[in-house]
Scaffold this active site. Structure first.
Site, PDB file in Angstrom:
ATOM      1  N   GLU A  25      -0.700  -9.192  -0.695  1.00  0.00           N
ATOM      2  CA  GLU A  25      -2.132  -9.440  -0.458  1.00  0.00           C
ATOM      3  C   GLU A  25      -2.912  -9.472  -1.780  1.00  0.00           C
ATOM      4  O   GLU A  25      -3.833 -10.268  -1.947  1.00  0.00           O
ATOM      5  CB  GLU A  25      -2.690  -8.381   0.495  1.00  0.00           C
ATOM      6  N   GLU A  34       4.117  -5.408   7.432  1.00  0.00           N
ATOM      7  CA  GLU A  34       3.293  -4.393   8.099  1.00  0.00           C
ATOM      8  C   GLU A  34       3.668  -4.141   9.553  1.00  0.00           C
ATOM      9  O   GLU A  34       3.651  -3.019  10.032  1.00  0.00           O
ATOM     10  CB  GLU A  34       1.795  -4.778   8.026  1.00  0.00           C
ATOM     11  N   ALA A  79       0.875  -1.166   0.000  1.00  0.00           N
ATOM     12  CA  ALA A  79       0.000   0.000   0.000  1.00  0.00           C
ATOM     13  C   ALA A  79       0.912   1.216   0.000  1.00  0.00           C
ATOM     14  O   ALA A  79       2.066   1.138   0.433  1.00  0.00           O
ATOM     15  CB  ALA A  79      -0.862  -0.012   1.255  1.00  0.00           C
ATOM     16  N   GLY A 118       0.456  -4.928   0.919  1.00  0.00           N
ATOM     17  CA  GLY A 118      -0.727  -4.948   0.054  1.00  0.00           C
ATOM     18  C   GLY A 118      -0.449  -5.588  -1.301  1.00  0.00           C
ATOM     19  O   GLY A 118      -1.365  -6.100  -1.944  1.00  0.00           O
TER      20      GLY A 118
HETATM   21  N1  DAK Z   1       4.588   3.123  -0.665  1.00  0.00           N
HETATM   22  C1  DAK Z   1       5.006   4.287  -1.217  1.00  0.00           C
HETATM   23  N2  DAK Z   1       6.170   4.430  -1.873  1.00  0.00           N
HETATM   24  C2  DAK Z   1       6.960   3.337  -1.988  1.00  0.00           C
HETATM   25  C3  DAK Z   1       6.588   2.088  -1.430  1.00  0.00           C
HETATM   26  C4  DAK Z   1       5.346   2.000  -0.744  1.00  0.00           C
HETATM   27  N3  DAK Z   1       4.888   0.863  -0.228  1.00  0.00           N
HETATM   28  N4  DAK Z   1       7.591   1.201  -1.690  1.00  0.00           N
HETATM   29  C5  DAK Z   1       8.520   1.891  -2.385  1.00  0.00           C
HETATM   30  N5  DAK Z   1       8.148   3.157  -2.574  1.00  0.00           N
HETATM   31  C6  DAK Z   1       8.863   4.208  -3.263  1.00  0.00           C
HETATM   32  C7  DAK Z   1      10.047   4.715  -2.439  1.00  0.00           C
HETATM   33  O1  DAK Z   1       9.618   5.637  -1.471  1.00  0.00           O
HETATM   34  C8  DAK Z   1      10.894   5.345  -3.513  1.00  0.00           C
HETATM   35  O2  DAK Z   1      10.306   6.597  -3.861  1.00  0.00           O
HETATM   36  P1  DAK Z   1      11.195   7.949  -4.018  1.00  0.00           P
HETATM   37  O3  DAK Z   1      11.890   8.121  -2.731  1.00  0.00           O
HETATM   38  O4  DAK Z   1      12.129   7.647  -5.166  1.00  0.00           O
HETATM   39  O5  DAK Z   1      10.173   9.005  -4.335  1.00  0.00           O
HETATM   40  C9  DAK Z   1      10.705   4.409  -4.700  1.00  0.00           C
HETATM   41  O6  DAK Z   1       9.484   3.724  -4.444  1.00  0.00           O
HETATM   42  C10 DAK Z   1      11.823   3.406  -4.864  1.00  0.00           C
HETATM   43  O7  DAK Z   1      11.971   2.727  -3.636  1.00  0.00           O
HETATM   44  P2  DAK Z   1      13.369   2.542  -2.895  1.00  0.00           P
HETATM   45  O8  DAK Z   1      14.293   3.655  -3.240  1.00  0.00           O
HETATM   46  O9  DAK Z   1      13.093   2.302  -1.458  1.00  0.00           O
HETATM   47  O10 DAK Z   1      13.934   1.213  -3.591  1.00  0.00           O
HETATM   48  P3  DAK Z   1      14.929   0.151  -2.958  1.00  0.00           P
HETATM   49  O11 DAK Z   1      15.326  -0.761  -4.050  1.00  0.00           O
HETATM   50  O12 DAK Z   1      16.001   0.813  -2.172  1.00  0.00           O
HETATM   51  O13 DAK Z   1      14.055  -0.680  -1.904  1.00  0.00           O
HETATM   52  C11 DAK Z   1      12.065  -1.840  -1.187  1.00  0.00           C
HETATM   53  C12 DAK Z   1      12.975  -1.472  -2.380  1.00  0.00           C
HETATM   54  C13 DAK Z   1      10.831  -2.542  -1.740  1.00  0.00           C
HETATM   55  C14 DAK Z   1      12.819  -2.825  -0.266  1.00  0.00           C
HETATM   56  C15 DAK Z   1      11.715  -0.567  -0.397  1.00  0.00           C
HETATM   57  O14 DAK Z   1      11.204   0.382  -1.325  1.00  0.00           O
HETATM   58  C16 DAK Z   1      10.686  -0.809   0.650  1.00  0.00           C
HETATM   59  O15 DAK Z   1      11.008  -1.329   1.730  1.00  0.00           O
HETATM   60  N6  DAK Z   1       9.458  -0.379   0.370  1.00  0.00           N
HETATM   61  C17 DAK Z   1       8.394  -0.431   1.310  1.00  0.00           C
HETATM   62  C18 DAK Z   1       7.900  -1.833   1.466  1.00  0.00           C
HETATM   63  C19 DAK Z   1       6.772  -1.850   2.447  1.00  0.00           C
HETATM   64  O16 DAK Z   1       6.996  -1.710   3.649  1.00  0.00           O
HETATM   65  N7  DAK Z   1       5.577  -1.890   1.880  1.00  0.00           N
HETATM   66  C20 DAK Z   1       4.411  -1.606   2.608  1.00  0.00           C
HETATM   67  C21 DAK Z   1       3.997  -2.772   3.344  1.00  0.00           C
HETATM   68  S1  DAK Z   1       2.735  -2.308   4.398  1.00  0.00           S
HETATM   69  C22 DAK Z   1      -4.098  -0.264   5.278  1.00  0.00           C
HETATM   70  C23 DAK Z   1      -4.326  -1.397   4.579  1.00  0.00           C
HETATM   71  C24 DAK Z   1      -3.290  -2.115   4.130  1.00  0.00           C
HETATM   72  C25 DAK Z   1      -2.029  -1.689   4.396  1.00  0.00           C
HETATM   73  C26 DAK Z   1      -1.803  -0.560   5.117  1.00  0.00           C
HETATM   74  C27 DAK Z   1      -2.824   0.167   5.564  1.00  0.00           C
HETATM   75  N8  DAK Z   1      -5.115   0.549   5.743  1.00  0.00           N
HETATM   76  C28 DAK Z   1      -6.436   0.153   5.449  1.00  0.00           C
HETATM   77  C29 DAK Z   1      -4.833   1.801   6.319  1.00  0.00           C
HETATM   78  C30 DAK Z   1      -0.935  -2.380   3.874  1.00  0.00           C
HETATM   79  C31 DAK Z   1       0.262  -1.916   4.190  1.00  0.00           C
HETATM   80  C32 DAK Z   1       1.389  -2.341   3.461  1.00  0.00           C
HETATM   81  O17 DAK Z   1       1.343  -2.674   2.323  1.00  0.00           O
END
Ligand code: DAK
Length: 258
Positions: free
Chosen positions: A115, A135, A66, A112
């Site tokens: 998911e 998460e 997400a 997400g």
């Molecule tokens: N959201 C927004 N931007 C994201 C993103 C994400 N999930 N994942 C990556 N990006 C963006 C980064 O911010 C970066 O943007 P800029 O800084 O260039 O503007 C760009 O994509 C490239 O990412 P990285 O520079 O970080 O690339 P790396 O190769 O260094 O790292 C990575 C890749 C996948 C390991 C890293 O980007 C990362 O850890 N990303 C986040 C992974 C993550 O934690 N995903 C979210 C999981 S939690 C909800 C319902 C569901 C959910 C939440 C709330 N509600 C109903 C409220 C679900 C939550 C999730 O999905």
């Protein structure tokens, strides 16, 4: 269909839906969820489409979760609302599509993103794919059905470990766990998904629709899967495809399903 964040194409009765925000690793923001809802709803009604393949644009990510930038400052109520509307608009729609949905996981499938892949009926992954539900490292829990679908696919113990540790697993491990059905090279990923789709297209679409309902019923708390199977089995008897399938068998020829 013209969209800002997704691409949709159709070929040989197979629709390819590509989440197209590669600079943000295809993170699911509200607009993307709403566009996916519109596209999938339309494809579900489209008689020319028999299978839907979902993938991510670029070489790096299927969907990296997400959009954290969007929900970072949400309060409890906004969180609950987003989870409920997201599940209804996208994840339930994918799971309950009347035609098979194949997730072609081409890179990071996190939060997400995993998911979404788990809501699909079949998952294939490239060797580079990395999957996880991180998460709890952000102080939330999987909110788009992940706590339920991960345990259904890999069992309670592995699901708990994966969520508690917030760690990613690679494609080969996901294959061993039963999280994905096949692993292949990045180049062969879409061809493999298309090959599976082509095999599906040879069979009766109405019978497959009934199968999706019957198998999904096993995972719905308010349904008896055996009862749904009996009902759907009976429904098949009224269809032209049942007539064609059985007639073709008796006439020793291949059936022709549209
Ligand atoms: N959201 C927004 N931007 C994201 C993103 C994400 N999930 N994942 C990556 N990006 C963006 C980064 O911010 C970066 O943007 P800029 O800084 O260039 O503007 C760009 O994509 C490239 O990412 P990285 O520079 O970080 O690339 P790396 O190769 O260094 O790292 C990575 C890749 C996948 C390991 C890293 O980007 C990362 O850890 N990303 C986040 C992974 C993550 O934690 N995903 C979210 C999981 S939690 C909800 C319902 C569901 C959910 C939440 C709330 N509600 C109903 C409220 C679900 C939550 C999730 O999905």
């Amino acid at each position: 269909m013209n969209f800002e964040n997704i691409l949709v194409s159709k070929e040989n009765k197979v629709a390819l839906v590509t989440i197209n925000r590669p600079k943000q690793l295809n993170a699911l923001n509200k607009v993307t969820i709403s566009e996916l809802n519109a596209a999938l709803t339309e494809l579900d009604q489209d008689n020319e489409v028999r299978v839907v393949i979902l993938t991510g644009a670029g070489e790096k990510a299927f969907v990296a979760g997400a959009d954290i930038k969007e929900f970072a400052d949400f309060d409890q109520k906004q969180g609950q609302d987003l989870a409920a509307s997201g599940q209804e608009l996208l994840f339930d729609v994918v799971q309950n599509l009347s035609k098979p949905a194949i997730a072609a996981v081409n890179g990071f499938a996190l939060g997400g993103g995993l998911e979404l892949a788990m809501a699909a009926h079949i998952r294939v992954a490239s060797e580079q794919a990395k999957m996880g539900l991180p998460e709890v490292s952000l102080g939330v829990i999987p909110g788009y059905g992940g706590t339920q679908r991960l345990a259904q696919l890999v069992g309670k113990g592995k699901a708990m470990e994966m969520v508690f540790t917030a760690e990613m697993i690679g494609a080969e491990e996901a294959l061993k766990w039963g999280l994905v059905n096949h692993v292949t090279t990045a180049e062969e990923l879409l061809p493999l998904a298309q090959k599976i789709a082509a095999k599906i297209c040879r069979n009766s679409g109405t019978a497959i629709r009934s199968t999706i309902k019957a198998i999904n019923a096993n995972y719905a708390f308010d349904k008896n899967g055996y009862a749904v199977e009996i009902e759907e089995f009976g429904n098949c008897f009224g269809t032209p495809e049942f007539k064609e399938g059985t007639t073709a068998f008796l006439e020793k020829r291949k059936p022709s399903f549209n």
